[in-house]
Write a protein that holds these residues in place. Structure first.
Motif, PDB file in Angstrom:
ATOM      1  N   VAL A   1       0.828  -1.209   0.000  1.00  0.00           N
ATOM      2  CA  VAL A   1       0.000   0.000   0.000  1.00  0.00           C
ATOM      3  C   VAL A   1       0.862   1.258   0.000  1.00  0.00           C
ATOM      4  O   VAL A   1       0.722   2.130  -0.865  1.00  0.00           O
ATOM      5  CB  VAL A   1      -0.967   0.006   1.200  1.00  0.00           C
TER       6      VAL A   1
ATOM      7  N   TYR B   1      -4.694  -3.805  15.091  1.00  0.00           N
ATOM      8  CA  TYR B   1      -4.447  -2.480  14.527  1.00  0.00           C
ATOM      9  C   TYR B   1      -3.239  -1.841  15.206  1.00  0.00           C
ATOM     10  O   TYR B   1      -3.010  -2.040  16.401  1.00  0.00           O
ATOM     11  CB  TYR B   1      -5.712  -1.632  14.738  1.00  0.00           C
TER      12      TYR B   1
ATOM     13  N   LYS C   1      -0.589   1.961  14.711  1.00  0.00           N
ATOM     14  CA  LYS C   1      -0.339   3.210  14.007  1.00  0.00           C
ATOM     15  C   LYS C   1       1.091   3.646  14.287  1.00  0.00           C
ATOM     16  O   LYS C   1       1.552   3.588  15.432  1.00  0.00           O
ATOM     17  CB  LYS C   1      -1.330   4.275  14.487  1.00  0.00           C
TER      18      LYS C   1
ATOM     19  N   ASN D   1      -2.122   9.366   4.321  1.00  0.00           N
ATOM     20  CA  ASN D   1      -3.516   9.300   3.879  1.00  0.00           C
ATOM     21  C   ASN D   1      -3.751   8.228   2.813  1.00  0.00           C
ATOM     22  O   ASN D   1      -4.858   8.102   2.296  1.00  0.00           O
ATOM     23  CB  ASN D   1      -3.962  10.664   3.334  1.00  0.00           C
TER      24      ASN D   1
ATOM     25  N   GLY E   1      -4.276   4.430   1.442  1.00  0.00           N
ATOM     26  CA  GLY E   1      -4.842   3.183   1.944  1.00  0.00           C
ATOM     27  C   GLY E   1      -5.671   3.385   3.195  1.00  0.00           C
ATOM     28  O   GLY E   1      -6.441   4.346   3.306  1.00  0.00           O
ATOM     29  N   PRO E   2      -5.488   2.519   4.194  1.00  0.00           N
ATOM     30  CA  PRO E   2      -6.288   2.620   5.422  1.00  0.00           C
ATOM     31  C   PRO E   2      -5.969   3.842   6.265  1.00  0.00           C
ATOM     32  O   PRO E   2      -6.713   4.176   7.183  1.00  0.00           O
ATOM     33  CB  PRO E   2      -5.942   1.329   6.173  1.00  0.00           C
TER      34      PRO E   2
ATOM     35  N   LEU F   1      -8.587   6.458   7.062  1.00  0.00           N
ATOM     36  CA  LEU F   1      -9.685   6.166   7.993  1.00  0.00           C
ATOM     37  C   LEU F   1      -9.457   6.767   9.374  1.00  0.00           C
ATOM     38  O   LEU F   1     -10.391   6.870  10.160  1.00  0.00           O
ATOM     39  CB  LEU F   1      -9.869   4.644   8.122  1.00  0.00           C
ATOM     40  N   ASP F   2      -8.237   7.111   9.698  1.00  0.00           N
ATOM     41  CA  ASP F   2      -7.927   7.613  11.045  1.00  0.00           C
ATOM     42  C   ASP F   2      -6.892   8.716  10.932  1.00  0.00           C
ATOM     43  O   ASP F   2      -5.709   8.460  10.734  1.00  0.00           O
ATOM     44  CB  ASP F   2      -7.404   6.470  11.923  1.00  0.00           C
TER      45      ASP F   2
ATOM     46  N   GLN G   1       0.660   6.583  10.180  1.00  0.00           N
ATOM     47  CA  GLN G   1       0.100   5.659   9.204  1.00  0.00           C
ATOM     48  C   GLN G   1      -0.606   4.513   9.917  1.00  0.00           C
ATOM     49  O   GLN G   1      -0.064   3.901  10.820  1.00  0.00           O
ATOM     50  CB  GLN G   1       1.207   5.119   8.306  1.00  0.00           C
ATOM     51  N   LEU G   2      -1.803   4.238   9.485  1.00  0.00           N
ATOM     52  CA  LEU G   2      -2.619   3.186  10.080  1.00  0.00           C
ATOM     53  C   LEU G   2      -2.359   1.850   9.386  1.00  0.00           C
ATOM     54  O   LEU G   2      -2.233   1.786   8.166  1.00  0.00           O
ATOM     55  CB  LEU G   2      -4.103   3.556   9.938  1.00  0.00           C
ATOM     56  N   HIS G   3      -2.257   0.786  10.171  1.00  0.00           N
ATOM     57  CA  HIS G   3      -2.122  -0.576   9.639  1.00  0.00           C
ATOM     58  C   HIS G   3      -3.094  -1.473  10.401  1.00  0.00           C
ATOM     59  O   HIS G   3      -3.275  -1.316  11.614  1.00  0.00           O
ATOM     60  CB  HIS G   3      -0.703  -1.120   9.847  1.00  0.00           C
ATOM     61  N   PHE G   4      -3.685  -2.413   9.705  1.00  0.00           N
ATOM     62  CA  PHE G   4      -4.440  -3.440  10.406  1.00  0.00           C
ATOM     63  C   PHE G   4      -4.363  -4.738   9.613  1.00  0.00           C
ATOM     64  O   PHE G   4      -4.184  -4.734   8.391  1.00  0.00           O
ATOM     65  CB  PHE G   4      -5.895  -3.022  10.662  1.00  0.00           C
TER      66      PHE G   4
END
Length: 233
Positions: A153, A181, A183, A193, A195-196, A199-200, A206-209
Motif C-alpha cells: 500500500v 491495529y 499506528k 492518507n 490506503g487505510p 480512515l484515522d 500511518q494506520l495498519h491493520f
C-alpha cells in the motif's frame, strides 16, 4: 735571639704551605686518576609503597572504588505463534450460511458461500505463511521462505521501529479479536492518507491493520514489553 727565631719561622712556613695546598686541592677538578669518584646514591624510598597492596596495610583506604557495570538484560527475539481460530470461525460461519441456503437457495446465497470459503482459505494460507516477529529494535511481518516483503500500500519494508508506534489496539476486543491495529510515524508523512491511513487522521501517523491470524495474547504482551505507545481509552 736571631737563631732562636729560625725554628718558629720554619714552622710557620710549613703551616702556610700546607694550607695553600689544601685550598688548591679543594677547588681542583675531580677528574684525574688519583682522585676517586663517589656516585650519588638514589634517594631512599619508603618501605611502604601505596601501589603494593600485599605489603601495604593501608592500601585499601586509598583504593578507588569502582561501581559494577550493570547492563539491562536484552529481550530475546520472539516469533508469535500462528492461530487458526479465525479461519475456523469463518469456515463455521460459511458452513452455517450454506446450510441455510439449502432450504432457501438463492444466487446471493451461492455467491456468499463461494466468497466465504475463498476468504476462509485465504485466512488459512496466511496463517500458515505469515509470521510476526519482535526483535531488539522493531516489529516486522515476514513471509516464511521469503523474509521481509515490501508493503503493497505505502511501500517500504514491513518493519517498524518500536519508537515510531503511536497506538495499537484489537477489534472488537482483545478477547474476541478479529483485527489487530497499530499506528506508526515511520512511514513518510505524505503517505499517511494512503490506503487505510485515510480512515484515522487523529494524532498523525500511518494506520495498519491485519486479521488476527496469530496469538493475540502473545502479541499484546510483546507490544507492551517492547514499550510500544498506546492511547488509553
Amino acid at each position: 735571639m736571631m737563631f732562636g727565631a729560625a725554628p718558629a719561622v720554619r714552622i710557620t712556613a710549613v703551616a702556610t704551605a700546607s694550607l695553600l695546598l689544601a685550598s688548591t686541592a679543594a677547588f681542583a677538578p675531580l677528574g684525574g686518576s688519583g682522585v676517586s669518584h663517589r656516585r650519588r646514591s638514589a634517594p631512599a624510598t619508603s618501605g611502604l609503597r601505596m601501589s603494593d597492596n600485599e605489603n601495604n596495610p593501608f592500601a585499601k583506604f586509598f583504593q578507588k572504588k569502582t561501581e559494577p557495570v550493570v547492563t539491562a538484560p536484552s529481550i530475546p527475539d520472539v516469533v508469535i505463534d500462528p492461530d487458526f481460530r479465525l479461519a475456523i470461525f469463518f469456515a463455521a460461519l460459511t458452513t452455517a450460511q450454506m446450510a441455510g441456503d439449502t432450504f432457501f437457495p438463492s444466487v446471493l446465497g451461492t455467491i456468499g458461500a463461494v466468497s466465504g470459503w475463498s476468504f476462509t482459505a485465504l485466512l488459512a494460507v496466511q496463517t500458515k505463511r505469515v509470521r510476526f516477529l519482535f526483535d531488539q529494535e522493531a516489529f516486522e511481518l515476514r513471509t516464511k521462505g521469503e523474509g521481509v516483503k515490501e508493503n503493497v500500500v505505502v511501500g517500504g519494508a514491513n518493519r517498524w521501529d518500536y519508537s515510531s508506534f503511536v497506538n495499537y489496539d484489537f477489534f472488537p476486543s482483545q478477547d474476541l479479536a478479529v483485527l489487530i491495529y497499530f499506528k506508526e510515524t515511520q512511514t513518510p508523512e505524505e503517505m499517511w492518507n494512503e490506503g487505510p491511513g485515510a480512515l484515522d487522521k487523529k494524532g498523525g501517523g500511518q494506520l495498519h491493520f491485519f486479521p488476527a491470524i496469530c496469538d493475540v495474547k502473545q502479541i499484546a504482551e510483546q507490544f507492551e514489553l517492547r514499550g510500544c505507545a498506546k492511547v488509553e481509552d
